[in-house]
Design a protein around this motif. Structure first.
Motif, PDB file in Angstrom:
ATOM      1  N   MET A 255       0.839  -1.181   0.000  1.00 63.00           N
ATOM      2  CA  MET A 255       0.000   0.000   0.000  1.00 63.00           C
ATOM      3  C   MET A 255       0.880   1.239   0.000  1.00 63.00           C
ATOM      4  O   MET A 255       1.881   1.308   0.693  1.00 63.00           O
ATOM      5  N   VAL A 256       0.481   2.223  -0.766  1.00 64.08           N
ATOM      6  CA  VAL A 256       1.176   3.496  -0.842  1.00 64.08           C
ATOM      7  C   VAL A 256       0.407   4.502   0.017  1.00 64.08           C
ATOM      8  O   VAL A 256      -0.807   4.588  -0.053  1.00 64.08           O
ATOM      9  N   SER A 257       1.134   5.228   0.843  1.00 65.50           N
ATOM     10  CA  SER A 257       0.503   6.228   1.698  1.00 65.50           C
ATOM     11  C   SER A 257       1.457   7.406   1.835  1.00 65.50           C
ATOM     12  O   SER A 257       2.646   7.222   2.067  1.00 65.50           O
TER      13      SER A 257
ATOM     14  N   VAL B 156      -3.963   7.501   0.278  1.00 66.94           N
ATOM     15  CA  VAL B 156      -3.744   6.073   0.499  1.00 66.94           C
ATOM     16  C   VAL B 156      -4.228   5.333  -0.743  1.00 66.94           C
ATOM     17  O   VAL B 156      -5.346   5.546  -1.200  1.00 66.94           O
ATOM     18  N   ALA B 157      -3.386   4.458  -1.265  1.00 68.28           N
ATOM     19  CA  ALA B 157      -3.772   3.614  -2.404  1.00 68.28           C
ATOM     20  C   ALA B 157      -3.188   2.226  -2.189  1.00 68.28           C
ATOM     21  O   ALA B 157      -2.074   2.086  -1.663  1.00 68.28           O
TER      22      ALA B 157
END
Length: 64
Positions: free
Chosen positions: A1-3, A56-57
């Motif tokens: 997850m990218v944040s 968030v992705a």
């Protein structure tokens, strides 16, 4: 997850600048420190507004 956190600054309702994604790859505590520092220098009395957005992705592996 990218944040990451993005901090945006507007002046008199118009975009002035925003932090880059790589600048916001930090903890919530770190983002708060950056936000507070920027907000002290770009005050509402002078027409500035400072906001912080947490992006968030994520993705999931599909086992077909």
């Amino acid at each position: 997850m990218v944040s990451y956190f993005e901090i945006d600054v507007t002046h008199n309702g118009r975009h002035f600048f925003a932090t880059a994604a790589r600048s916001g790859e930090t903890s919530e505590e770190g983002a708060r420190l950056i936000f507070d520092t920027i907000k002290k220098r770009f005050t509402e009395d002078e027409g500035y507004s400072v906001t912080c957005i947490r992006w968030v992705a994520g993705g999931h592996v599909m086992n077909f």
